[in-house]
Design a protein around this motif. Structure first.
Motif, PDB file in Angstrom:
ATOM      1  N   GLY A 279       0.784  -1.228   0.000  1.00 46.81           N
ATOM      2  CA  GLY A 279       0.000   0.000   0.000  1.00 46.81           C
ATOM      3  C   GLY A 279       0.805   1.262   0.000  1.00 46.81           C
ATOM      4  O   GLY A 279       0.245   2.355  -0.060  1.00 46.81           O
ATOM      5  N   LYS A 280       2.132   1.179   0.053  1.00 43.63           N
ATOM      6  CA  LYS A 280       2.999   2.363   0.074  1.00 43.63           C
ATOM      7  C   LYS A 280       3.817   2.488  -1.213  1.00 43.63           C
ATOM      8  O   LYS A 280       4.823   3.181  -1.247  1.00 43.63           O
ATOM      9  CB  LYS A 280       3.965   2.282   1.267  1.00 43.63           C
ATOM     10  N   ILE A 281       3.398   1.789  -2.266  1.00 39.26           N
ATOM     11  CA  ILE A 281       4.104   1.822  -3.543  1.00 39.26           C
ATOM     12  C   ILE A 281       3.131   2.300  -4.611  1.00 39.26           C
ATOM     13  O   ILE A 281       2.016   1.775  -4.744  1.00 39.26           O
ATOM     14  CB  ILE A 281       4.667   0.430  -3.915  1.00 39.26           C
ATOM     15  N   HIS A 282       3.535   3.295  -5.374  1.00 38.24           N
ATOM     16  CA  HIS A 282       2.667   3.848  -6.415  1.00 38.24           C
ATOM     17  C   HIS A 282       2.548   2.863  -7.571  1.00 38.24           C
ATOM     18  O   HIS A 282       3.533   2.261  -8.015  1.00 38.24           O
ATOM     19  CB  HIS A 282       3.229   5.176  -6.921  1.00 38.24           C
ATOM     20  N   GLU A 283       1.328   2.694  -8.074  1.00 42.02           N
ATOM     21  CA  GLU A 283       1.055   1.807  -9.198  1.00 42.02           C
ATOM     22  C   GLU A 283       0.609   2.635 -10.397  1.00 42.02           C
ATOM     23  O   GLU A 283      -0.295   3.467 -10.284  1.00 42.02           O
ATOM     24  CB  GLU A 283      -0.035   0.794  -8.837  1.00 42.02           C
ATOM     25  N   ASN A 284       1.246   2.399 -11.527  1.00 41.08           N
ATOM     26  CA  ASN A 284       0.877   3.106 -12.752  1.00 41.08           C
ATOM     27  C   ASN A 284      -0.467   2.592 -13.264  1.00 41.08           C
ATOM     28  O   ASN A 284      -0.699   1.378 -13.347  1.00 41.08           O
ATOM     29  CB  ASN A 284       1.953   2.911 -13.822  1.00 41.08           C
ATOM     30  N   ARG A 285      -1.338   3.523 -13.625  1.00 40.57           N
ATOM     31  CA  ARG A 285      -2.660   3.168 -14.141  1.00 40.57           C
ATOM     32  C   ARG A 285      -2.980   4.018 -15.360  1.00 40.57           C
ATOM     33  O   ARG A 285      -2.613   5.194 -15.431  1.00 40.57           O
ATOM     34  CB  ARG A 285      -3.737   3.362 -13.071  1.00 40.57           C
ATOM     35  N   ILE A 286      -3.691   3.408 -16.311  1.00 42.17           N
ATOM     36  CA  ILE A 286      -4.161   4.091 -17.515  1.00 42.17           C
ATOM     37  C   ILE A 286      -5.674   3.901 -17.583  1.00 42.17           C
ATOM     38  O   ILE A 286      -6.149   2.762 -17.694  1.00 42.17           O
ATOM     39  CB  ILE A 286      -3.473   3.548 -18.783  1.00 42.17           C
ATOM     40  N   TYR A 287      -6.389   4.997 -17.462  1.00 38.92           N
ATOM     41  CA  TYR A 287      -7.857   4.967 -17.422  1.00 38.92           C
ATOM     42  C   TYR A 287      -8.356   4.023 -16.327  1.00 38.92           C
ATOM     43  O   TYR A 287      -9.349   3.300 -16.504  1.00 38.92           O
ATOM     44  CB  TYR A 287      -8.432   4.546 -18.782  1.00 38.92           C
ATOM     45  N   GLY A 288      -7.655   4.016 -15.230  1.00 38.71           N
ATOM     46  CA  GLY A 288      -8.081   3.209 -14.103  1.00 38.71           C
ATOM     47  C   GLY A 288      -7.580   1.779 -14.119  1.00 38.71           C
ATOM     48  O   GLY A 288      -7.737   1.069 -13.117  1.00 38.71           O
ATOM     49  N   PHE A 289      -6.975   1.334 -15.221  1.00 37.90           N
ATOM     50  CA  PHE A 289      -6.481  -0.032 -15.314  1.00 37.90           C
ATOM     51  C   PHE A 289      -4.996  -0.061 -14.970  1.00 37.90           C
ATOM     52  O   PHE A 289      -4.215   0.774 -15.458  1.00 37.90           O
ATOM     53  CB  PHE A 289      -6.698  -0.607 -16.725  1.00 37.90           C
ATOM     54  N   ARG A 290      -4.606  -0.998 -14.179  1.00 40.73           N
ATOM     55  CA  ARG A 290      -3.216  -1.108 -13.753  1.00 40.73           C
ATOM     56  C   ARG A 290      -2.347  -1.598 -14.910  1.00 40.73           C
ATOM     57  O   ARG A 290      -2.713  -2.527 -15.639  1.00 40.73           O
ATOM     58  CB  ARG A 290      -3.103  -2.075 -12.578  1.00 40.73           C
ATOM     59  N   VAL A 291      -1.187  -0.986 -15.061  1.00 40.12           N
ATOM     60  CA  VAL A 291      -0.266  -1.334 -16.135  1.00 40.12           C
ATOM     61  C   VAL A 291       0.429  -2.639 -15.783  1.00 40.12           C
ATOM     62  O   VAL A 291       0.822  -2.872 -14.635  1.00 40.12           O
ATOM     63  CB  VAL A 291       0.760  -0.202 -16.349  1.00 40.12           C
ATOM     64  N   ALA A 292       0.594  -3.495 -16.768  1.00 36.66           N
ATOM     65  CA  ALA A 292       1.239  -4.781 -16.538  1.00 36.66           C
ATOM     66  C   ALA A 292       2.692  -4.576 -16.137  1.00 36.66           C
ATOM     67  O   ALA A 292       3.350  -3.625 -16.563  1.00 36.66           O
ATOM     68  CB  ALA A 292       1.150  -5.662 -17.790  1.00 36.66           C
ATOM     69  N   GLU A 293       3.196  -5.475 -15.298  1.00 35.05           N
ATOM     70  CA  GLU A 293       4.567  -5.344 -14.812  1.00 35.05           C
ATOM     71  C   GLU A 293       5.592  -5.563 -15.912  1.00 35.05           C
ATOM     72  O   GLU A 293       6.724  -5.086 -15.816  1.00 35.05           O
ATOM     73  CB  GLU A 293       4.806  -6.321 -13.667  1.00 35.05           C
ATOM     74  N   ARG A 294       5.215  -6.297 -16.940  1.00 36.09           N
ATOM     75  CA  ARG A 294       6.154  -6.566 -18.042  1.00 36.09           C
ATOM     76  C   ARG A 294       6.149  -5.476 -19.098  1.00 36.09           C
ATOM     77  O   ARG A 294       6.935  -5.528 -20.034  1.00 36.09           O
ATOM     78  CB  ARG A 294       5.814  -7.903 -18.692  1.00 36.09           C
TER      79      ARG A 294
END
Length: 375
Positions: A279-294
């Motif tokens: 919960g303390k790490i920012h997650e990249n999102r595009i239009y609310g969808f989380r970007v894949a790690e790969r």
């Protein structure tokens, strides 16, 4: 330069009051006059003695101007003395800039040692309490206070940085006036030694700004703030909240954590990188969808911000005794050899065995006489 009371201001006070030197502590003259604290600095600072005299406001020794050689041609001797005195004054004027730069370098190296001592660390603690060093720019650190550190103990390598105890990372000072301050003047030891010496400073994040405890109780255990009791009036008017957790949330929620220790590895658990972990790490999102790690724009080096939810996994004592055996609660250096001392005994026996064999062979050779074969 003089103060408002009329007394002349010392070189140390004037140096620390310069713009961009707000991070420095005023080193006491007693610390500087102790030769033990200056060991090894003579080879690192040019014109060391002159720089030390400038820091301590010691007037340099001047030659007696009345000692003029006189004789039959006294005018010639007097003139040559005046020319030598003028050359000496010109040389001192040219060396003044070098002495000033050497004094700044010498004071910075002394300052690196002073802030790791008890009086110096107390001065830095006062500055830290007043937030003279600023706050961490990271959002999840929630304005945690920082301390100045250096990336190297060698002058001229890096400028001063700011260490955050919440995310365990360093940052460049936001103001450009600190970019001229050498990081070696604070060293690589001060940042970690400071928080080990003052464990009572609370660097944890207050509350749950992202409301992660609503998703899982495991996230709520990171906050050490007790829940406020609900008033009677609010309980009569408010709608009761169901205590059951929906099956969908319960399926994705992590399992409950075991009891967490209050102190681990000699350090308070609440101050152990509270800005890292779930919960303390920012997650990249595009239009609310989380970007894949790969993906190319996915998270990079995410493990730098990771921290186990169970702090017991970071217990170095337990990990050591799991590898070498023994009881983590016992004394590893006990004489009975039970609590993991077998490993130390094997190492000591392994080191001393060749010496004992060598002495035994030499003793046997001496007993057989001078012509006996020792090998």
């Amino acid at each position: 330069m003089s103060t408002s009371s009329g007394a002349p201001e010392s070189w140390i006070s004037s140096f620390c009051s310069l713009l961009g030197h707000e991070y420095f502590a005023e080193v006491t003259e007693d610390f500087i006059e102790d030769d033990f604290n200056l060991t090894g600095l003579q080879n690192q600072v040019p014109m060391y003695q002159e720089a030390l005299e400038m820091i301590l406001d010691v007037e340099p020794e001047e030659e007696d101007n009345d000692a003029v050689m006189r004789g039959d041609d006294g005018e010639r001797y007097s003139g040559s003395y005046r020319r030598a005195s003028e050359r000496r004054q010109m040389r001192l004027a040219n060396d003044l800039s070098i002495i000033e730069s050497s004094a700044e370098l010498l004071y910075g190296l002394i300052h690196q040692r002073y802030i790791t001592s008890r009086p110096g660390m107390q001065q830095m603690a006062d500055k830290y309490g007043l937030q003279h060093f600023g706050a961490c720019p990271r959002v999840f650190c929630n304005g945690a206070r920082v301390v100045p550190v250096g990336c190297s103990d060698i002058p001229g390598q890096e400028t001063v940085k700011l260490f955050c105890p919440s995310c365990l990372d360093i940052y460049t000072p936001p103001n450009s006036r600190f970019q001229a301050v050498d990081g070696a003047f604070f060293g690589t030891t001060f940042g970690y030694l400071f928080f080990m010496s003052f464990p009572e400073y609370d660097v944890s994040i207050k509350g749950d700004p992202l409301n992660l405890a609503a998703i899982s109780p495991a996230f709520g255990q990171a906050s050490n703030q007790p829940a406020e009791p609900e008033s009677r009036s609010s309980s009569l008017t408010s709608t009761p909240v169901p205590t059951t957790i929906p099956a969908a949330i319960e399926a994705i929620a992590p399992p409950p954590l075991p009891p967490q220790p209050s102190v681990i590895n000699g350090f308070p658990t609440s101050n152990l990188a509270p800005g890292l972990g779930p919960g303390k790490i920012h997650e990249n999102r595009i239009y609310g969808f989380r970007v894949a790690e790969r993906a190319r724009t996915g998270p990079r080096m995410k493990w730098l911000r990771d921290k186990p939810a169970d702090i017991n996994q970071l217990d170095e004592s337990v990990r050591y005794h799991q590898q070498y055996g023994g009881d983590p609660e016992g004394d590893p250096f006990s004489a009975d050899g039970a609590n993991g001392t077998g490993h130390f005994e094997q190492l000591s026996r392994r080191k001393k065995a060749p010496v004992r064999r060598r002495r035994k062979v030499v003793a046997e050779g001496l007993g057989n006489g001078p012509g006996a074969d020792v090998g």
